[in-house]
Design an enzyme around this catalytic site. Structure first.
Site: not given
Length: 303
Positions: A167, A137, A192-193, A165, A209, A48-49
């Site tokens: 998310s 993912y 990431d949060e 992974k 990301g 995605s990034s």
């Protein structure tokens, strides 16, 4: 196979463009070397990034190639090969294997709402096309599909499946996947949060990301978690989250904000590809403030 090579901070790699908006070999390799020097464990390439859904097949192959040329053997390389068609995903999987990548990964099929039998077939055909291990993912907020425990357990029957992974936002999903798969399996924290929370509840590693915008902070967060310094781990997560909120506060895509920050940190990877929107107008003047947030946090935890 040993899974240690997949444990650590693995930034999701950004698409690197020249001034005309084309994939840049030089800028791709510059970002690779920058992240290697920061001390990250590996790179997750073409996800995605990396703006993968806005690239054609040859552009995606070019990025895979440039990254491998820059850091193969120095960093763990995971190729995200998810594409709208199984055919293109297989082509990317086989190419990544030729380049010497360490593992493959893919989101579920996008756009059409498909039954789990189709998702299983898609992932299986990718795995059968190459000898590399495979990382599922799960990113329901963009694909519209949240990996079920039934399909997860079915995927685990294939020995090539070494990780997921994850998310999705509930940290409980990480705990459930880890409990079902056992210790000889890698669960990557995706959001990431919640890096610290994800690691504490069962994640072995992280792919994110925003990591490349502030690799020093994620590396430090991992140090705090792995040494049991949870007070500092909570503190650095708060600072990371303040930065993430700032990165998402401007007009345009979060990735365009990150790329402007990277320019101030000495790495020019261009902007973003439409329909993603670049930072513009008065918001450009706010980039320096976001960089200062990152610099201040780095200094805070380097003492």
């Amino acid at each position: 196979m040993t899974l240690e090579k997949f444990k650590g901070i693995i930034p999701a790699f950004y698409a690197c463009y020249d001034e005309a908006g084309e994939i840049s070999e030089d800028r791709t390799k510059d970002l690779c070397n920058y992240l290697f020097e920061k001390g990250v464990k590996g790179l997750y390439v073409g996800g995605s990034s990396g703006e993968c859904i806005y690239h054609n097949l040859e552009e995606r192959k070019a990025t895979l190639k440039y990254v491998a040329e820059a850091v193969k053997g120095r960093l763990t390389l995971i190729a995200h090969v998810g594409a709208p068609s199984t055919r293109d995903s297989v082509i990317l999987a086989q190419y990544a294997e030729e380049l010497g990548y360490d593992a493959l990964s893919a989101i579920p099929p996008i756009y059409f709402s498909l039954p789990e039998s189709s998702i299983y077939k898609y992932w299986t055909e990718i795995m059968e096309s190459a000898e590399l291990p495979f990382i599922i993912y799960n990113i329901p907020q963009t694909t519209g599909y949240n990996l079920s425990m039934n399909l997860f357990k079915r995927m685990l029957e294939n020995k090539k499946v070494i990780g997921v992974k994850n998310s999705s936002m509930p940290a409980m999903d990480i705990e459930r996947f880890k409990a079902a798969a056992g210790e000889n399996f890698i669960v990557f924290n995706g959001p990431d949060e919640q890096y610290v929370a994800g690691r504490v509840i069962g994640a072995d590693s992280g792919i994110g990301g925003t990591y490349a915008a502030m690799p020093e902070l994620l590396l430090k967060a991992e140090e705090f978690v792995s040494t049991g310094n949870f007070e500092q781990a909570r503190s650095i997560q708060r600072d990371i989250n303040d930065i993430i909120i700032a990165l998402c506060s401007l007009n345009g895509s979060m990735y365009s904000t990150i790329k402007e920050v990277l320019k101030l940190r000495g790495v020019n990877v261009g902007s973003v590809r439409g329909p993603l929107e670049p930072v513009h107008g008065e918001d450009l003047s706010k980039i320096a403030g976001i960089k200062e947030l990152i610099d201040t946090a780095i200094l805070k935890y380097s003492r």
